[in-house]
Design a protein around this motif. Sequence first.
Motif, mmCIF file in Angstrom:
data_model
loop_
_atom_site.group_PDB
_atom_site.id
_atom_site.type_symbol
_atom_site.label_atom_id
_atom_site.label_comp_id
_atom_site.label_asym_id
_atom_site.label_seq_id
_atom_site.Cartn_x
_atom_site.Cartn_y
_atom_site.Cartn_z
ATOM 1 N N ALA A 50 0.843 -1.192 0.000
ATOM 2 C CA ALA A 50 0.000 0.000 0.000
ATOM 3 C C ALA A 50 0.873 1.235 0.000
ATOM 4 O O ALA A 50 1.992 1.230 0.531
ATOM 5 N N ILE A 51 0.322 2.304 -0.585
ATOM 6 C CA ILE A 51 1.048 3.571 -0.620
ATOM 7 C C ILE A 51 0.056 4.700 -0.415
ATOM 8 O O ILE A 51 -1.066 4.663 -0.903
ATOM 9 N N SER A 52 0.471 5.683 0.345
ATOM 10 C CA SER A 52 -0.399 6.807 0.627
ATOM 11 C C SER A 52 -0.541 7.717 -0.582
ATOM 12 O O SER A 52 0.184 7.604 -1.563
ATOM 13 N N ARG A 53 -1.472 8.630 -0.466
ATOM 14 C CA ARG A 53 -1.720 9.595 -1.542
ATOM 15 C C ARG A 53 -0.470 10.331 -1.968
ATOM 16 O O ARG A 53 -0.204 10.540 -3.133
ATOM 17 N N SER A 54 0.286 10.749 -0.974
ATOM 18 C CA SER A 54 1.457 11.576 -1.229
ATOM 19 C C SER A 54 2.697 10.774 -1.564
ATOM 20 O O SER A 54 3.747 11.341 -1.846
ATOM 21 N N THR A 58 4.512 3.961 2.866
ATOM 22 C CA THR A 58 4.240 2.666 2.251
ATOM 23 C C THR A 58 4.140 1.610 3.342
ATOM 24 O O THR A 58 4.636 1.795 4.458
ATOM 25 N N TYR A 59 3.502 0.489 3.002
ATOM 26 C CA TYR A 59 3.338 -0.584 3.985
ATOM 27 C C TYR A 59 3.293 -1.916 3.260
ATOM 28 O O TYR A 59 2.687 -2.022 2.191
ATOM 29 N N TYR A 60 3.943 -2.920 3.871
ATOM 30 C CA TYR A 60 4.009 -4.252 3.277
ATOM 31 C C TYR A 60 3.787 -5.315 4.348
ATOM 32 O O TYR A 60 4.229 -5.146 5.486
ATOM 33 N N PRO A 61 3.183 -6.425 3.982
ATOM 34 C CA PRO A 61 3.137 -7.537 4.926
ATOM 35 C C PRO A 61 4.501 -8.224 4.955
ATOM 36 O O PRO A 61 5.328 -8.028 4.056
ATOM 37 N N THR A 105 -1.122 11.033 4.189
ATOM 38 C CA THR A 105 -0.234 9.973 4.660
ATOM 39 C C THR A 105 -0.963 8.673 4.991
ATOM 40 O O THR A 105 -0.353 7.723 5.470
ATOM 41 N N ARG A 106 -2.244 8.618 4.748
ATOM 42 C CA ARG A 106 -3.004 7.424 5.094
ATOM 43 C C ARG A 106 -2.910 6.373 4.000
ATOM 44 O O ARG A 106 -2.927 6.704 2.805
ATOM 45 N N TYR A 107 -2.822 5.104 4.412
ATOM 46 C CA TYR A 107 -2.863 4.001 3.464
ATOM 47 C C TYR A 107 -3.869 2.974 3.972
ATOM 48 O O TYR A 107 -4.283 3.014 5.135
ATOM 49 N N PHE A 108 -4.257 2.070 3.118
ATOM 50 C CA PHE A 108 -5.249 1.059 3.464
ATOM 51 C C PHE A 108 -4.672 -0.336 3.240
ATOM 52 O O PHE A 108 -3.948 -0.571 2.271
ATOM 53 N N THR A 109 -5.046 -1.273 4.113
ATOM 54 C CA THR A 109 -4.566 -2.645 3.974
ATOM 55 C C THR A 109 -5.680 -3.654 3.754
ATOM 56 O O THR A 109 -5.407 -4.819 3.463
#
Length: 127
Positions: A50-54, A58-61, A105-109
């Motif tokens: 996942a990656i935020s708007r800006s 980022t986020y990964y499992p 800065t928000r991302y979704f999983t």
Amino acid sequence: QVQLVESGGGLVQSGGSLRLSCAASQRTFGVYAMGWFRQAPGKEREFVAAISRSAGVTYYPESVKGRFTISRDNAKNTVYLQMNSLKPEDTAVYYCAAGRSSYSTRYFTKGDEYGYWGQGTQVTVSS
């Protein structure tokens, strides 16, 4: 409405790399957080990145952390997934998704946090 079109899938040997792209139709691409998911035959859909708007967050499992990198180019309305050190268990149909976000800065999983999905691209990793 946002239309998403993935490309870049294919067949690769174990240890190889692929770069997936997802082009969005919306010129307001920058208001969407973006994500990648995958689904293998007989398995549930799995969150991949996942990656935020800006693009600042980022986020990964754990299953892909250190091997996959998500990035985006808001000027090109495109999000990418660079996949390195691929394993046979990475074989799946990969989908990109867009979710409208109020925060840069928000991302979704979770899948239900995304409102728009692409048609998917097949990635096959041979052993």
